[in-house]
Scaffold this motif. Structure first.
Motif, short mmCIF file in Angstrom:
data_model
loop_
_atom_site.label_atom_id
_atom_site.label_comp_id
_atom_site.label_asym_id
_atom_site.label_seq_id
_atom_site.Cartn_x
_atom_site.Cartn_y
_atom_site.Cartn_z
N GLY A 99 0.74 1.53 -2.59
CA GLY A 99 1.41 0.80 -3.65
C GLY A 99 2.26 1.72 -4.52
N GLY A 100 3.04 1.10 -5.38
CA GLY A 100 3.88 1.87 -6.27
C GLY A 100 4.91 1.00 -6.95
N LEU A 101 5.87 1.66 -7.58
CA LEU A 101 6.95 0.98 -8.29
C LEU A 101 8.20 1.02 -7.42
CD1 LEU A 101 8.21 -0.27 -10.85
CD2 LEU A 101 8.61 2.08 -11.65
N LEU A 138 8.11 -1.24 0.75
CA LEU A 138 6.90 -0.44 0.69
C LEU A 138 6.07 -0.73 1.93
CD1 LEU A 138 5.61 -0.82 -3.00
CD2 LEU A 138 6.46 1.28 -1.95
N ARG A 139 5.26 0.25 2.32
CA ARG A 139 4.29 0.00 3.38
C ARG A 139 2.90 0.30 2.86
NH1 ARG A 139 3.22 2.41 9.45
NH2 ARG A 139 2.48 4.23 8.30
N LEU A 140 2.06 -0.69 2.86
CA LEU A 140 0.68 -0.53 2.45
C LEU A 140 -0.16 -0.19 3.68
CD1 LEU A 140 0.22 -3.57 0.03
CD2 LEU A 140 1.17 -1.30 -0.43
N SER A 141 -1.19 0.62 3.45
CA SER A 141 -2.14 0.96 4.49
C SER A 141 -3.55 0.65 4.01
CB SER A 141 -2.05 2.45 4.84
OG SER A 141 -0.77 2.80 5.31
N CYS A 142 -4.40 0.35 4.95
CA CYS A 142 -5.81 0.10 4.63
C CYS A 142 -6.64 0.74 5.73
CB CYS A 142 -6.09 -1.37 4.52
SG CYS A 142 -7.84 -1.79 4.30
N GLY A 197 -7.99 -2.31 -3.78
CA GLY A 197 -6.70 -2.79 -4.25
C GLY A 197 -5.72 -1.67 -4.54
N THR A 198 -4.45 -1.98 -4.33
CA THR A 198 -3.39 -1.04 -4.66
C THR A 198 -2.28 -1.82 -5.36
OG1 THR A 198 -1.91 0.67 -3.75
CG2 THR A 198 -2.28 -1.27 -2.37
N LEU A 199 -1.77 -1.27 -6.45
CA LEU A 199 -0.83 -1.98 -7.30
C LEU A 199 0.60 -1.83 -6.79
CD1 LEU A 199 -0.15 -3.55 -9.90
CD2 LEU A 199 -0.05 -1.33 -11.08
N VAL A 200 1.25 -2.96 -6.65
CA VAL A 200 2.67 -3.00 -6.29
C VAL A 200 3.43 -3.60 -7.46
CG1 VAL A 200 4.40 -4.03 -4.77
CG2 VAL A 200 2.23 -3.20 -3.82
N THR A 201 4.41 -2.87 -7.97
CA THR A 201 5.23 -3.34 -9.07
C THR A 201 6.68 -3.35 -8.63
OG1 THR A 201 3.68 -2.39 -10.67
CG2 THR A 201 5.86 -3.02 -11.49
N VAL A 202 7.31 -4.51 -8.74
CA VAL A 202 8.70 -4.66 -8.33
C VAL A 202 9.53 -4.94 -9.57
CG1 VAL A 202 10.32 -5.84 -6.81
CG2 VAL A 202 7.92 -5.60 -6.12
N SER A 203 10.46 -4.06 -9.86
CA SER A 203 11.30 -4.23 -11.04
C SER A 203 12.59 -4.96 -10.67
CB SER A 203 11.62 -2.88 -11.65
OG SER A 203 12.36 -2.10 -10.74
N SER A 204 13.10 -5.70 -11.63
CA SER A 204 14.33 -6.47 -11.37
C SER A 204 15.57 -5.67 -11.71
CB SER A 204 14.31 -7.77 -12.19
OG SER A 204 14.16 -7.47 -13.55
#
Length: 125
Positions: A8-10, A17-21, A118-125
């Protein structure tokens, strides 16, 4: 099984983004693996799921064509490739494992037995 989500990230709108588990044990292949997300003040919702073999996948309507779920059973890891991200995709993303043998991969939160942190994903406009 223990699940560890990362990636996750900004990111700006339109980005990827690519999430992994990663799963802690070699029985990973016996689980259907799902991704869910939870935005502030909202219920946890289904995003995508992949069957044990990797042949069957299901997606929430709001991510079809943008997100892709995949798995590498040799690495005990499931991935969520997220493209064309939108501000409304902002949420904590969770991976989960369903140990029951079912006809089709499940989309409901209660069907899953194990959850990552959980991993935080933040998408800015």
């Amino acid at each position: 099984v223990q699940l560890q989500a990362s990636g996750g990230g900004l990111v700006q709108a339109g980005g990827s983004l690519r999430l992994s588990c990663a799963a802690s044990e070699g029985t990973f292949i016996t689980y259907d693996m799902g991704w869910f997300r939870q935005a502030p003040g909202k219920e946890r919702e289904f995003v995508a799921v992949i069957s044990r073999s990797g042949y069957s996948r299901r997606y929430a309507d709001f991510v079809k064509g943008r997100f892709t779920i995949s798995r590498d059973n040799a690495k005990n890891t499931v991935y969520l490739q997220m493209n064309n991200l939108k501000p409304e995709d902002t949420a904590v993303y969770y991976c989960a494992a369903d140990q029951d043998v079912r006809g089709i991969p499940q989309v409901l939160v209660p069907k899953y037995d194990y959850w990552g942190q959980g991993t935080l994903v933040t998408v800015s406009s």
